[in-house]
Design a protein around this motif. Structure first.
Motif, PDB file in Angstrom:
ATOM      1  N   SER A   1       3.741   8.723  -3.865  1.00  0.00           N
ATOM      2  CA  SER A   1       3.362   8.540  -5.264  1.00  0.00           C
ATOM      3  C   SER A   1       4.317   9.290  -6.190  1.00  0.00           C
ATOM      4  CB  SER A   1       1.925   9.022  -5.483  1.00  0.00           C
ATOM      5  OG  SER A   1       1.016   8.273  -4.717  1.00  0.00           O
TER       6      SER A   1
ATOM      7  N   ARG B   1      -4.047 -10.317  -0.264  1.00  0.00           N
ATOM      8  CA  ARG B   1      -3.247 -10.331  -1.491  1.00  0.00           C
ATOM      9  C   ARG B   1      -2.915 -11.754  -1.914  1.00  0.00           C
ATOM     10  NH1 ARG B   1      -0.482  -5.810   1.067  1.00  0.00           N
ATOM     11  NH2 ARG B   1       1.168  -7.221   1.745  1.00  0.00           N
TER      12      ARG B   1
ATOM     13  N   SER C   1       0.848  -1.193   0.000  1.00  0.00           N
ATOM     14  CA  SER C   1       0.000   0.000   0.000  1.00  0.00           C
ATOM     15  C   SER C   1       0.881   1.240   0.000  1.00  0.00           C
ATOM     16  CB  SER C   1      -0.906   0.010   1.232  1.00  0.00           C
ATOM     17  OG  SER C   1      -1.430   1.280   1.481  1.00  0.00           O
TER      18      SER C   1
ATOM     19  N   ARG D   1      -0.768  -0.393  -9.392  1.00  0.00           N
ATOM     20  CA  ARG D   1      -1.738   0.132  -8.442  1.00  0.00           C
ATOM     21  C   ARG D   1      -3.128  -0.401  -8.772  1.00  0.00           C
ATOM     22  NH1 ARG D   1       2.037   3.321 -10.274  1.00  0.00           N
ATOM     23  NH2 ARG D   1       3.240   4.736  -8.941  1.00  0.00           N
ATOM     24  N   SER D   2      -3.894  -0.782  -7.758  1.00  0.00           N
ATOM     25  CA  SER D   2      -5.247  -1.273  -7.960  1.00  0.00           C
ATOM     26  C   SER D   2      -6.058  -0.963  -6.715  1.00  0.00           C
ATOM     27  CB  SER D   2      -5.246  -2.786  -8.222  1.00  0.00           C
ATOM     28  OG  SER D   2      -4.905  -3.496  -7.043  1.00  0.00           O
ATOM     29  N   ALA D   3      -7.365  -1.281  -6.783  1.00  0.00           N
ATOM     30  CA  ALA D   3      -8.230  -1.053  -5.629  1.00  0.00           C
ATOM     31  C   ALA D   3      -7.825  -1.912  -4.436  1.00  0.00           C
ATOM     32  CB  ALA D   3      -9.683  -1.322  -6.005  1.00  0.00           C
ATOM     33  N   ARG D   4      -7.136  -3.016  -4.684  1.00  0.00           N
ATOM     34  CA  ARG D   4      -6.722  -3.922  -3.598  1.00  0.00           C
ATOM     35  C   ARG D   4      -5.426  -3.463  -2.945  1.00  0.00           C
ATOM     36  NH1 ARG D   4      -9.353  -8.758  -3.541  1.00  0.00           N
ATOM     37  NH2 ARG D   4      -7.640  -9.654  -2.338  1.00  0.00           N
ATOM     38  N   GLY D   5      -4.754  -2.492  -3.544  1.00  0.00           N
ATOM     39  CA  GLY D   5      -3.490  -2.037  -3.001  1.00  0.00           C
ATOM     40  C   GLY D   5      -2.461  -1.870  -4.092  1.00  0.00           C
ATOM     41  N   SER D   6      -1.210  -1.900  -3.724  1.00  0.00           N
ATOM     42  CA  SER D   6      -0.114  -1.706  -4.666  1.00  0.00           C
ATOM     43  C   SER D   6       0.852  -2.878  -4.567  1.00  0.00           C
ATOM     44  CB  SER D   6       0.633  -0.404  -4.366  1.00  0.00           C
ATOM     45  OG  SER D   6      -0.230   0.709  -4.490  1.00  0.00           O
TER      46      SER D   6
END
Length: 309
Positions: free
Chosen positions: A44, A265, A28, A61-66
């Motif tokens: 970032s 994850r 994250s 990067r995605s809605a679930r994290g990085s």
């Protein structure tokens, strides 16, 4: 080419490399920012700057994290070597600043180096603030060789058996876990994976000399040789990234994947007919009992190591 002549225009600074590893370990940008003591927009911006510098995307990067891209996982693996070398240099400079300091050279397998040693060394620093510690990480065979050759005062390994020719003491218990991406078919299965299926499945694995791979093979004695790895990766972090991307299952330390499982994850797959428990050991030259800071670190590791996860 001499080291002083190597061009370094596209090499990120050490702080940026540390930040990349925090993103990898936390999954994250926000958590990496909190751990690094800066804002998420600053993280970032730093990541984008590093990506421009090296010329390839490093973080997905995605809605679930990085998570790290495959290229990012490789850069992170190289970064660990650079940061370990920098830490060794810092330790050496510290010893030069104070001739009264003592030195401790530690070698550790990657699971121990990443998951356990940091907090052990914090306690050692509190007890011995004048001791300069240098740490080298590698697979268990490399750690044993460093101790035998006198390049390390104390080592920590994770193989199924104590290395030959060295004295050892168990300092922790660990277990291996079969993990897959949430999108992998095994993540939705109800029946456990048995020994035969695990043995014939191509996995993402470390190199043959690693303690984790040796422990898995020792747990499958009736099913050798196992299937050839789908991928061989140089570090646990690289394997975690490959598995999270949906490449294939892997068998990794519960210590290393606990956060990934808790955050969704990775998914732990139940197994049966396979004993995946193992011991983590401290090793030293036989006949030469650890003394000074090595003795103190061994005592700290023994007292503060986790039990069976």
């Amino acid at each position: 080419m001499a080291a002083e002549d190597v061009p370094l225009q596209r090499v990120p600074d050490l702080d940026s490399l540390q930040l990349l590893l925090r993103v990898a370990s936390t999954g994250s940008l926000g958590r990496a920012a909190a751990a690094h003591g800066i804002s998420q927009p600053a993280v970032s911006a730093r990541v984008r700057a590093v990506e421009r510098l090296v010329g390839v995307p490093l973080v997905a990067r995605s809605a679930r994290g990085s998570t790290l891209t495959p290229a990012g996982a490789l850069v992170a693996d190289w970064a660990r070597d650079v940061l370990q070398a920098a830490a060794a240099l810092e330790a050496g400079l510290a010893s030069l600043r104070d001739e009264g300091d003592q030195q401790l050279r530690v070698a550790a397998s990657q699971t121990v180096a990443e998951q356990l040693l940091p907090r052990w060394l914090v306690h050692l620093a509190a007890e011995r603030p004048r001791t300069a510690v240098s740490l080298r990480a590698g697979n268990s065979e490399e750690v044993a060789a460093a101790v035998r050759d006198g390049a390390a005062d104390l080592g920590f390994v994770e193989g199924p058996q104590p290395p030959p020719g060295l004295a050892s003491r168990t300092v922790a218990r660990d277990r291996l876990v079969v993990v897959v991406a949430p999108t992998h078919p095994w993540a939705r299965r109800r029946a456990p994976v048995d020994a035969a299926e695990l043995a014939r499945t191509p996995l993402v694995q470390r190199e043959p000399r690693s303690g984790t791979r040796a422990a898995l093979e020792a747990a499958l004695p009736g099913h050798l040789p196992t299937a050839a790895p789908l991928l061989e990766m140089p570090s646990t972090s690289a394997i975690r990234s490959a598995v999270a991307a949906g490449t294939a299952p892997a068998v990794l330390s519960a210590l290393a994947v606990g956060d990934d499982i808790a955050l969704g994850r990775l998914v732990a797959v139940p197994v049966r007919d396979v004993d995946l428990s193992r011991s983590l050991r401290a090793v030293w030259v036989r006949g030469a009992r650890p003394a000074g800071p090595a003795r103190d670190l061994l005592a700290i590791a023994t007292a503060r190591a986790p039990g069976e996860p």
